[in-house]
Design a protein around this motif. Structure first.
Motif, mmCIF file in Angstrom:
data_model
loop_
_atom_site.group_PDB
_atom_site.id
_atom_site.type_symbol
_atom_site.label_atom_id
_atom_site.label_comp_id
_atom_site.label_asym_id
_atom_site.label_seq_id
_atom_site.Cartn_x
_atom_site.Cartn_y
_atom_site.Cartn_z
ATOM 1 N N ALA A 33 0.828 -1.213 0.000
ATOM 2 C CA ALA A 33 0.000 0.000 0.000
ATOM 3 C C ALA A 33 0.863 1.264 0.000
ATOM 4 O O ALA A 33 0.392 2.332 -0.389
ATOM 5 N N LEU A 34 2.097 1.155 0.454
ATOM 6 C CA LEU A 34 3.064 2.254 0.417
ATOM 7 C C LEU A 34 4.205 1.841 -0.499
ATOM 8 O O LEU A 34 4.444 0.660 -0.720
ATOM 9 N N SER A 35 4.946 2.818 -1.013
ATOM 10 C CA SER A 35 6.065 2.492 -1.892
ATOM 11 C C SER A 35 7.173 1.816 -1.093
ATOM 12 O O SER A 35 7.296 1.999 0.126
ATOM 13 N N ALA A 36 7.991 1.012 -1.790
ATOM 14 C CA ALA A 36 9.118 0.347 -1.121
ATOM 15 C C ALA A 36 10.073 1.363 -0.536
ATOM 16 O O ALA A 36 10.662 1.132 0.522
ATOM 17 N N TYR A 37 10.244 2.512 -1.200
ATOM 18 C CA TYR A 37 11.131 3.555 -0.689
ATOM 19 C C TYR A 37 10.618 4.106 0.639
ATOM 20 O O TYR A 37 11.379 4.295 1.586
ATOM 21 N N GLU A 38 9.311 4.352 0.694
ATOM 22 C CA GLU A 38 8.730 4.913 1.917
ATOM 23 C C GLU A 38 8.793 3.916 3.061
ATOM 24 O O GLU A 38 9.127 4.275 4.194
ATOM 25 N N MET A 39 8.471 2.657 2.783
ATOM 26 C CA MET A 39 8.539 1.652 3.839
ATOM 27 C C MET A 39 9.970 1.479 4.348
ATOM 28 O O MET A 39 10.203 1.339 5.552
ATOM 29 N N SER A 40 10.931 1.507 3.435
ATOM 30 C CA SER A 40 12.336 1.375 3.833
ATOM 31 C C SER A 40 12.762 2.557 4.697
ATOM 32 O O SER A 40 13.418 2.399 5.730
ATOM 33 N N PHE A 41 12.377 3.774 4.273
ATOM 34 C CA PHE A 41 12.751 4.985 5.018
ATOM 35 C C PHE A 41 12.151 4.984 6.418
ATOM 36 O O PHE A 41 12.859 5.205 7.415
ATOM 37 N N LEU A 42 10.844 4.745 6.509
ATOM 38 C CA LEU A 42 10.188 4.812 7.810
ATOM 39 C C LEU A 42 10.650 3.681 8.724
ATOM 40 O O LEU A 42 10.776 3.866 9.942
ATOM 41 N N GLY A 43 10.938 2.509 8.141
ATOM 42 C CA GLY A 43 11.480 1.424 8.950
ATOM 43 C C GLY A 43 12.834 1.789 9.515
ATOM 44 O O GLY A 43 13.124 1.529 10.691
ATOM 45 N N ALA A 44 13.686 2.412 8.696
ATOM 46 C CA ALA A 44 15.005 2.832 9.166
ATOM 47 C C ALA A 44 14.898 3.925 10.211
ATOM 48 O O ALA A 44 15.708 4.010 11.145
ATOM 49 N N LEU A 45 13.872 4.774 10.073
ATOM 50 C CA LEU A 45 13.656 5.840 11.053
ATOM 51 C C LEU A 45 13.387 5.242 12.434
ATOM 52 O O LEU A 45 13.951 5.677 13.437
ATOM 53 N N PHE A 46 12.543 4.229 12.476
ATOM 54 C CA PHE A 46 12.311 3.530 13.747
ATOM 55 C C PHE A 46 13.571 2.784 14.188
ATOM 56 O O PHE A 46 13.832 2.628 15.385
ATOM 57 N N GLY A 47 14.361 2.326 13.218
ATOM 58 C CA GLY A 47 15.586 1.604 13.538
ATOM 59 C C GLY A 47 16.630 2.440 14.241
ATOM 60 O O GLY A 47 17.562 1.901 14.852
ATOM 61 N N LEU A 48 16.486 3.766 14.185
ATOM 62 C CA LEU A 48 17.422 4.645 14.897
ATOM 63 C C LEU A 48 17.386 4.405 16.402
ATOM 64 O O LEU A 48 18.334 4.759 17.116
#
Length: 308
Positions: A33-48
């Motif tokens: 439902a979201l782009s792969a770029y957006e999911m990757s970015f937001l996942g990495a944001l939580f990964g901080l």
């Protein structure tokens, strides 16, 4: 006492790869439902969130940007972002078992690139492992008999990019700080995917935020668990535990996503896992230590460092 510590390390490694598997299942639940770029970015944001717990005594925040080899640090920066995108695409379009079995080609890619770029000597047994792995891949993909998708390409690219990250570690050496290697991957995803997601950005729903939080936080927790596992058990004992992800993949696929594993795919799974285990066994026979688990992807924990 040492045996007890090793058992603790192996159990922590199993827990880490379970967390990685739940992380991958979380991103699959979004169903593209979201782009792969957006999911990757937001996942990495939580990964901080994993940064403070990965820092060792004496580390400073500025160490996240320091490196003994800026070129290889940047290569890992770009490779990890590409691999994360590829993995997200794979888990979005493929069953979890099929995505994992292709990503598990990573040890084969590491062997090939170690010969080409590091001039490492590789014997017949490790080349045999590479051949077995690629035969298993052909059985899984069955080119000419089934339609291949962008998910297959993403999984292959995820494994290849992970191998590039591992070869970067081998070339830099064990003196590099873990926080520096970890930051190269996370920052790469944040910068590159952050830029790429802008044209098609969609604000996630509450349910999607929960899945994204699970994706990023569980991956960060897994990296921390792997760090502690490496402190308690020899890396040669930890490496094979990564294949426990296939059990989780089959369970999630059957119970949640309605996936099935047919006989050819099962045969391919056996061959590719056997290929990876044979590679790890050869590294153990050579008494070569594996690098610490510092990557944002689970496969990097199973990489091996060449003899000096």
């Amino acid at each position: 006492m040492r045996r007890d510590q090793s058992l603790k390390g192996v159990l922590l490694a199993f827990a880490a790869f379970a967390a990685y598997s739940w992380s991958d299942a979380s991103v699959k639940m979004i169903e593209g439902a979201l782009s792969a770029y957006e999911m990757s970015f937001l996942g990495a944001l939580f990964g901080l969130a994993g940064f403070p717990l990965l820092m060792k005594p004496g580390d400073r925040w500025t160490d996240a940007f320091r490196t003994s080899n800026r070129g290889l640090w940047l290569l890992r920066f770009f490779a990890t972002s590409a691999g994360t995108i590829g993995s997200v695409v794979a888990f979005t379009h493929l069953s979890m078992a099929e995505a994992f079995v292709l990503i598990f080609l990573l040890p084969c890619f590491v062997t090939i690139m170690s010969v080409i770029f590091l001039k490492e000597q590789v014997g017949i047994k490790r080349w045999s492992a590479v051949a077995i792995g690629f035969i298993g891949t052909l059985i899984v993909l069955r080119p000419g008999f089934r339609e291949l998708s962008i998910g297959h390409l993403g999984a292959m690219f995820g494994g290849l990019s992970g191998a590039i990250s591992i070869v970067c570690y081998r070339a830099i050496g064990p003196s590099e700080k873990s926080i520096s290697l970890y930051s190269a991957g996370v920052l790469g995803v944040l910068v590159i995917c952050g830029l790429l997601m802008i044209p098609d950005f969609r604000f996630p729903t509450l349910e999607q935020w929960l899945y994204l939080a699970g994706y990023g936080l569980l991956a960060a927790a897994a990296a921390i668990l792997m760090m502690y596992a490496a402190n308690h058990a020899p890396a040669a004992m930890i490496g094979p535990t990564q294949y426990s992800q296939m059990i989780w993949a089959v369970l999630f696929g059957y119970l949640i996503f309605g996936d099935r594993v047919d006989l050819p795919m099962l045969a391919g799974i056996v061959l590719i896992i056997g290929s990876g285990l044979l590679t790890l066994a050869r590294e153990r026979a050579r008494n070569v230590p594996l690098p610490p688990a510092v990557a944002t992807d689970p496969q990097a924990a199973g990489a091996a460092k060449p003899e000096s």
